[in-house]
Write an enzyme that holds these catalytic residues in place. Structure first.
Site, PDB file in Angstrom:
ATOM      1  N   ASP A  40       0.848  -1.192   0.000  1.00  0.00           N
ATOM      2  CA  ASP A  40       0.000   0.000   0.000  1.00  0.00           C
ATOM      3  C   ASP A  40       0.885   1.245   0.000  1.00  0.00           C
ATOM      4  OD1 ASP A  40      -3.281   0.169   0.834  1.00  0.00           O
ATOM      5  OD2 ASP A  40      -2.136   2.034   0.839  1.00  0.00           O
ATOM      6  N   PHE A  88     -16.884 -10.102  -5.477  1.00  0.00           N
ATOM      7  CA  PHE A  88     -18.303  -9.945  -5.139  1.00  0.00           C
ATOM      8  C   PHE A  88     -18.546  -9.926  -3.633  1.00  0.00           C
ATOM      9  CE2 PHE A  88     -18.124 -11.720  -9.402  1.00  0.00           C
ATOM     10  CZ  PHE A  88     -19.026 -10.920 -10.092  1.00  0.00           C
ATOM     11  N   LEU A  89     -17.466  -9.852  -2.824  1.00  0.00           N
ATOM     12  CA  LEU A  89     -17.658  -9.915  -1.365  1.00  0.00           C
ATOM     13  C   LEU A  89     -18.437  -8.713  -0.859  1.00  0.00           C
ATOM     14  CD1 LEU A  89     -15.649  -7.714   0.184  1.00  0.00           C
ATOM     15  CD2 LEU A  89     -13.926  -9.402  -0.343  1.00  0.00           C
ATOM     16  N   PHE A  94     -32.328  -8.799  -0.845  1.00  0.00           N
ATOM     17  CA  PHE A  94     -32.184  -7.456  -1.396  1.00  0.00           C
ATOM     18  C   PHE A  94     -33.524  -6.853  -1.813  1.00  0.00           C
ATOM     19  CE2 PHE A  94     -27.949  -8.497  -0.777  1.00  0.00           C
ATOM     20  CZ  PHE A  94     -27.247  -7.316  -0.728  1.00  0.00           C
ATOM     21  N   GLY A  96     -26.389   2.392   0.593  1.00  0.00           N
ATOM     22  CA  GLY A  96     -25.203   3.243   0.632  1.00  0.00           C
ATOM     23  C   GLY A  96     -23.991   2.365   0.383  1.00  0.00           C
ATOM     24  N   CYS A 153     -19.882   1.085  -3.045  1.00  0.00           N
ATOM     25  CA  CYS A 153     -20.017   0.450  -4.361  1.00  0.00           C
ATOM     26  C   CYS A 153     -21.321   0.685  -5.102  1.00  0.00           C
ATOM     27  CB  CYS A 153     -19.699  -1.027  -4.233  1.00  0.00           C
ATOM     28  SG  CYS A 153     -17.960  -1.232  -3.821  1.00  0.00           S
ATOM     29  N   LYS A 194     -24.111   0.013   6.788  1.00  0.00           N
ATOM     30  CA  LYS A 194     -24.813  -1.225   7.141  1.00  0.00           C
ATOM     31  C   LYS A 194     -24.111  -1.791   8.377  1.00  0.00           C
ATOM     32  CE  LYS A 194     -22.341  -4.669   4.509  1.00  0.00           C
ATOM     33  NZ  LYS A 194     -22.475  -5.777   3.589  1.00  0.00           N
ATOM     34  N   ARG A 238     -18.840   5.284   3.891  1.00  0.00           N
ATOM     35  CA  ARG A 238     -18.844   5.868   2.554  1.00  0.00           C
ATOM     36  C   ARG A 238     -20.274   5.833   1.991  1.00  0.00           C
ATOM     37  NH1 ARG A 238     -13.704   2.794  -0.043  1.00  0.00           N
ATOM     38  NH2 ARG A 238     -14.489   1.118   1.255  1.00  0.00           N
TER      39      ARG A 238
HETATM   40  P1  NAD Z   1     -10.168   1.090  -0.240  1.00  0.00           P
HETATM   41  O1  NAD Z   1     -10.215   2.536  -0.524  1.00  0.00           O
HETATM   42  O2  NAD Z   1     -10.656   0.561   1.064  1.00  0.00           O
HETATM   43  O3  NAD Z   1      -8.674   0.563  -0.409  1.00  0.00           O
HETATM   44  C1  NAD Z   1      -7.852   0.884  -1.491  1.00  0.00           C
HETATM   45  C2  NAD Z   1      -6.387   0.910  -1.008  1.00  0.00           C
HETATM   46  O4  NAD Z   1      -5.539   1.074  -2.145  1.00  0.00           O
HETATM   47  C3  NAD Z   1      -6.069   2.069  -0.047  1.00  0.00           C
HETATM   48  O5  NAD Z   1      -5.519   1.555   1.152  1.00  0.00           O
HETATM   49  C4  NAD Z   1      -5.049   2.925  -0.837  1.00  0.00           C
HETATM   50  O6  NAD Z   1      -4.086   3.540  -0.017  1.00  0.00           O
HETATM   51  C5  NAD Z   1      -4.431   1.873  -1.744  1.00  0.00           C
HETATM   52  N1  NAD Z   1      -3.754   2.404  -2.942  1.00  0.00           N
HETATM   53  C6  NAD Z   1      -4.177   3.362  -3.798  1.00  0.00           C
HETATM   54  N2  NAD Z   1      -3.271   3.527  -4.786  1.00  0.00           N
HETATM   55  C7  NAD Z   1      -2.255   2.659  -4.559  1.00  0.00           C
HETATM   56  C8  NAD Z   1      -1.036   2.343  -5.225  1.00  0.00           C
HETATM   57  N3  NAD Z   1      -0.674   2.953  -6.355  1.00  0.00           N
HETATM   58  N4  NAD Z   1      -0.246   1.407  -4.697  1.00  0.00           N
HETATM   59  C9  NAD Z   1      -0.589   0.763  -3.559  1.00  0.00           C
HETATM   60  N5  NAD Z   1      -1.738   1.015  -2.878  1.00  0.00           N
HETATM   61  C10 NAD Z   1      -2.563   1.939  -3.371  1.00  0.00           C
HETATM   62  O7  NAD Z   1     -10.971   0.393  -1.438  1.00  0.00           O
HETATM   63  P2  NAD Z   1     -11.799  -0.985  -1.400  1.00  0.00           P
HETATM   64  O8  NAD Z   1     -13.106  -0.779  -0.739  1.00  0.00           O
HETATM   65  O9  NAD Z   1     -10.912  -2.079  -0.945  1.00  0.00           O
HETATM   66  O10 NAD Z   1     -12.112  -1.176  -2.948  1.00  0.00           O
HETATM   67  C11 NAD Z   1     -11.110  -1.523  -3.864  1.00  0.00           C
HETATM   68  C12 NAD Z   1     -11.762  -1.900  -5.173  1.00  0.00           C
HETATM   69  O11 NAD Z   1     -12.574  -3.076  -4.994  1.00  0.00           O
HETATM   70  C13 NAD Z   1     -12.706  -0.843  -5.750  1.00  0.00           C
HETATM   71  O12 NAD Z   1     -12.628  -0.894  -7.146  1.00  0.00           O
HETATM   72  C14 NAD Z   1     -14.082  -1.308  -5.299  1.00  0.00           C
HETATM   73  O13 NAD Z   1     -15.105  -0.860  -6.162  1.00  0.00           O
HETATM   74  C15 NAD Z   1     -13.929  -2.810  -5.392  1.00  0.00           C
HETATM   75  N6  NAD Z   1     -14.813  -3.581  -4.504  1.00  0.00           N
HETATM   76  C16 NAD Z   1     -15.021  -3.160  -3.221  1.00  0.00           C
HETATM   77  C17 NAD Z   1     -15.805  -3.940  -2.369  1.00  0.00           C
HETATM   78  C18 NAD Z   1     -16.078  -3.514  -0.945  1.00  0.00           C
HETATM   79  O14 NAD Z   1     -16.910  -4.149  -0.302  1.00  0.00           O
HETATM   80  N7  NAD Z   1     -15.416  -2.498  -0.412  1.00  0.00           N
HETATM   81  C19 NAD Z   1     -16.340  -5.153  -2.821  1.00  0.00           C
HETATM   82  C20 NAD Z   1     -16.071  -5.553  -4.131  1.00  0.00           C
HETATM   83  C21 NAD Z   1     -15.295  -4.762  -4.971  1.00  0.00           C
HETATM   84  C1  UGA Z   2     -22.260  -4.852  -2.250  1.00  0.00           C
HETATM   85  C2  UGA Z   2     -22.601  -6.190  -2.913  1.00  0.00           C
HETATM   86  O1  UGA Z   2     -23.593  -6.858  -2.130  1.00  0.00           O
HETATM   87  C3  UGA Z   2     -21.358  -7.073  -3.052  1.00  0.00           C
HETATM   88  O2  UGA Z   2     -21.695  -8.266  -3.746  1.00  0.00           O
HETATM   89  C4  UGA Z   2     -20.303  -6.288  -3.840  1.00  0.00           C
HETATM   90  O3  UGA Z   2     -19.103  -7.042  -3.936  1.00  0.00           O
HETATM   91  C5  UGA Z   2     -20.012  -4.979  -3.136  1.00  0.00           C
HETATM   92  O4  UGA Z   2     -21.242  -4.213  -3.003  1.00  0.00           O
HETATM   93  C6  UGA Z   2     -19.063  -4.129  -3.917  1.00  0.00           C
HETATM   94  O5  UGA Z   2     -19.013  -4.186  -5.115  1.00  0.00           O
HETATM   95  O6  UGA Z   2     -18.384  -3.385  -3.227  1.00  0.00           O
HETATM   96  P1  UGA Z   2     -21.750  -4.030   0.237  1.00  0.00           P
HETATM   97  O7  UGA Z   2     -21.681  -2.674  -0.371  1.00  0.00           O
HETATM   98  O8  UGA Z   2     -20.690  -4.466   1.179  1.00  0.00           O
HETATM   99  O9  UGA Z   2     -21.798  -5.138  -0.923  1.00  0.00           O
HETATM  100  O10 UGA Z   2     -23.117  -4.128   1.036  1.00  0.00           O
HETATM  101  P2  UGA Z   2     -24.565  -4.777   0.810  1.00  0.00           P
HETATM  102  O11 UGA Z   2     -24.792  -5.806   1.827  1.00  0.00           O
HETATM  103  O12 UGA Z   2     -24.795  -5.153  -0.596  1.00  0.00           O
HETATM  104  O13 UGA Z   2     -25.498  -3.530   1.161  1.00  0.00           O
HETATM  105  C7  UGA Z   2     -25.440  -2.335   0.389  1.00  0.00           C
HETATM  106  C8  UGA Z   2     -26.479  -1.366   0.882  1.00  0.00           C
HETATM  107  O14 UGA Z   2     -27.795  -1.792   0.555  1.00  0.00           O
HETATM  108  C9  UGA Z   2     -26.467  -1.153   2.405  1.00  0.00           C
HETATM  109  O15 UGA Z   2     -26.625   0.222   2.691  1.00  0.00           O
HETATM  110  C10 UGA Z   2     -27.682  -1.945   2.881  1.00  0.00           C
HETATM  111  O16 UGA Z   2     -28.233  -1.438   4.070  1.00  0.00           O
HETATM  112  C11 UGA Z   2     -28.626  -1.738   1.702  1.00  0.00           C
HETATM  113  N1  UGA Z   2     -29.649  -2.807   1.558  1.00  0.00           N
HETATM  114  C12 UGA Z   2     -29.274  -4.089   1.331  1.00  0.00           C
HETATM  115  C13 UGA Z   2     -30.995  -2.456   1.618  1.00  0.00           C
HETATM  116  O17 UGA Z   2     -31.357  -1.277   1.819  1.00  0.00           O
HETATM  117  N2  UGA Z   2     -31.934  -3.445   1.449  1.00  0.00           N
HETATM  118  C14 UGA Z   2     -31.591  -4.739   1.217  1.00  0.00           C
HETATM  119  O18 UGA Z   2     -32.513  -5.587   1.057  1.00  0.00           O
HETATM  120  C15 UGA Z   2     -30.223  -5.075   1.166  1.00  0.00           C
END
Ligand code: NAD
Ligand code: UGA
Length: 449
Positions: free
Chosen positions: A30, A149-150, A249, A257, A260, A320, A327
């Site tokens: 990172d 997809f987590l 869902f 919120g 994503c 949630k 965020r």
């Molecule tokens: P995050 O902001 O929590 O983490 C990203 C990290 O990358 C930060 O710690 C940042 O400092 C680091 N970073 C940025 N530029 C860098 C570089 N050049 N070298 C090394 N580190 C660097 O983001 P996140 O929530 O983990 O999401 C990451 C990606 O995964 C996004 O595209 C998001 O859409 C996707 N995604 C997120 C979730 C989720 O639940 N948060 C689920 C599925 C997919």
């Molecule tokens: C969501 C997707 O569920 C993941 O599969 C995906 O990987 C992720 O986005 C991503 O791309 O980052 P996440 O954002 O962690 O995951 O949370 P969810 O459990 O999907 O909830 C999202 C929002 O929808 C929350 O604010 C939750 O309160 C709301 N929600 C969820 C509702 O209002 N109603 C529902 O029935 C379900």
């Protein structure tokens, strides 16, 4: 396999730790020096159930290390996962500067053939652009997509027990590397879907947009339910019992919120519009989501109208439960809207207080527990469905409040218990309950999903 994971945020940390648990040698990289220092000292900078314990186990087993030295990690690794943030850009699309910044450094650092795995969520076509850049290297750099997809709060379980693992690759070699990485999960029978890179990218966007659309749909229906005296929780079962639809869902509330759904819906809209494809359905999804929280705040303000500077106890700030992530949290927006309308907002969240304080500062006040937030309040607003809120003793809550209104923005409370304690219960798309009243049928049922 020796793997570097670039980005130690929610996705990078969880994926890297789980890949180590599957037997790989993983280096988390990172740019955030504080974050890396904390991780090296065994401190986990985000709240995700089970993650701290797992990181400690994997670091103790010497399968997981952390560094800021990207070139060294890349040189050592056969495979480099890119899991950096892809935040929204002001024009409605994605800001891919962190992704391309990381990719450029990987290309500069590589001294032999490697595979670059794009784990971040990226608009369709991004993998192809990364591949074109990678083709300029003197070494063979294969580019594949492996969208994640987590969900936050259940991230480890989702990674280790996936509904599907999507591989996006344009060559057999690229696919073979992904298969080797995930072999332990393949052996356990999890579903692998291999496709082209753009299809993998669009599958990720499509899934998030579809889930967001379901939530906005049920929220719109909840407004109609209120208008015609129906109960949206019964309606949800009535709809969701159809196996073609399912109940997940479809939970009405104050809207979705998180980092994503909002950005992915906006980015998909942006991409469709830029390609002159009219996004009839998606255009309404975000609008309905915003209106839902505004309408909810309107109802709260109506209930406390006439009170000079009403005091509101805000239960929940995270987008949630089981996360400290705020965020795009509807709860934070609701805090802002209530404060702007002249309310004194006292908030409590089990995990998200520090993050909120950094964003909202002194716009609202912060308390150390539920009772301190609630003492003297004219209304309680439940904005996040944390289990600790659901199990409150409503007689105690009634005693410490000044008013009697409980607004359940997540339809998660046992409405009968709230009413029995002498409180007014207001939910989303459900008939209100007066003090002493109860509801027949699905009283207080919290259905999964
Ligand atoms: P995050 O902001 O929590 O983490 C990203 C990290 O990358 C930060 O710690 C940042 O400092 C680091 N970073 C940025 N530029 C860098 C570089 N050049 N070298 C090394 N580190 C660097 O983001 P996140 O929530 O983990 O999401 C990451 C990606 O995964 C996004 O595209 C998001 O859409 C996707 N995604 C997120 C979730 C989720 O639940 N948060 C689920 C599925 C997919
Ligand atoms: C969501 C997707 O569920 C993941 O599969 C995906 O990987 C992720 O986005 C991503 O791309 O980052 P996440 O954002 O962690 O995951 O949370 P969810 O459990 O999907 O909830 C999202 C929002 O929808 C929350 O604010 C939750 O309160 C709301 N929600 C969820 C509702 O209002 N109603 C529902 O029935 C379900």
């Amino acid at each position: 396999m020796n793997i570097a994971v670039i980005g130690c945020g929610y996705v990078g940390l969880v994926s890297g730790t789980c890949l180590a648990a599957l037997g790989h040698q993983v280096t988390g990289v990172d740019v955030n020096t504080q974050r890396v220092a904390a991780l090296q000292a065994g401190k986990v900078p985000i709240y995700e159930p089970g993650l701290s314990e797992m990181i400690l186990q994997q670091t103790a087993a010497r399968r997981l290390t952390f560094t800021t030295d990207l070139p060294a990690a890349v040189r050592e690794a056969q495979v480099i996962f890119v899991a950096v943030g892809t935040p929204p850009s002001p024009n409605g699309g994605y800001d891919l500067s962190m992704l391309f910044g990381a990719v450029e450094k990987i290309i500069q650092s590589a001294q032999s053939s490697k595979t670059i795995v794009i784990k971040s969520t990226v608009p369709p076509g991004t993998g192809e652009k990364v591949a074109q850049l990678a083709a300029q290297s003197n070494h063979r750099l294969e580019v594949v997509n492996n969208p994640e997809f987590l969900r936050e709060g259940t991230a480890i379980r989702d990674f280790m027990n996936p509904d599907r693992i999507v591989f996006g690759a344009s060559t057999a070699d690229g696919l073979a590397v992904l298969r080797e990485i995930y072999q332990p999960l393949i052996d356990r029978g999890f579903n692998i879907l291999s496709m082209g890179r753009a299809s993998a990218e669009l599958s990720k966007f499509g899934a998030n947009a579809m889930l967001a659309m379901r939530i906005s749909f049920i929220n719109e229906l909840s407004r109609l339910a209120s208008a015609v005296g129906a109960d949206i929780e019964s309606v949800r079962m009535g709809i969701g019992s159809d196996p073609r639809i399912g109940p997940a869902f479809l939970k009405a509330g104050i809207g979705y919120g998180g980092s994503c759904f909002p950005k992915d819906v906006a980015a998909l809209l942006h991409q469709m519009e830029s390609l002159k494809i009219e996004p009839h359905l998606l255009a309404g999804v975000e609008k309905a989501n915003q209106q839902q929280r505004q309408h909810f705040v309107g109802r709260v303000l109506e209930a406390v109208a006439g009170i000079k500077q009403p005091e509101i106890a805000l239960w929940g700030l995270a987008f949630k439960p089981d996360t400290d992530d705020i965020r795009e949290s509807p709860a934070v927006d609701i805090a802002r809207l209530l404060a702007t309308a002249g309310c004194k907002v006292r908030a409590f969240d089990p995990e998200a207080m520090d993050n909120t304080q950094r964003v909202l500062g002194s716009t609202i006040s912060y308390t150390t527990d539920i009772i301190s937030a609630t003492t003297g309040a004219d209304a309680v607003v439940v904005a996040t469905d944390w289990p600790i809120f659901i199990t409150q003793n409503w007689h105690t809550i009634k005693q410490v409040m000044r008013g009697t209104h409980i607004f359940d923005g997540r339809n998660c409370l046992a409405s009968g218990k709230v009413g029995a304690a002498g409180l007014h219960y207001h939910a989303v798309g459900r008939p209100p309950i007066s003090p002493g009243g109860g509801r027949e049928g699905t009283v207080g049922v919290v259905v999964a999903g």
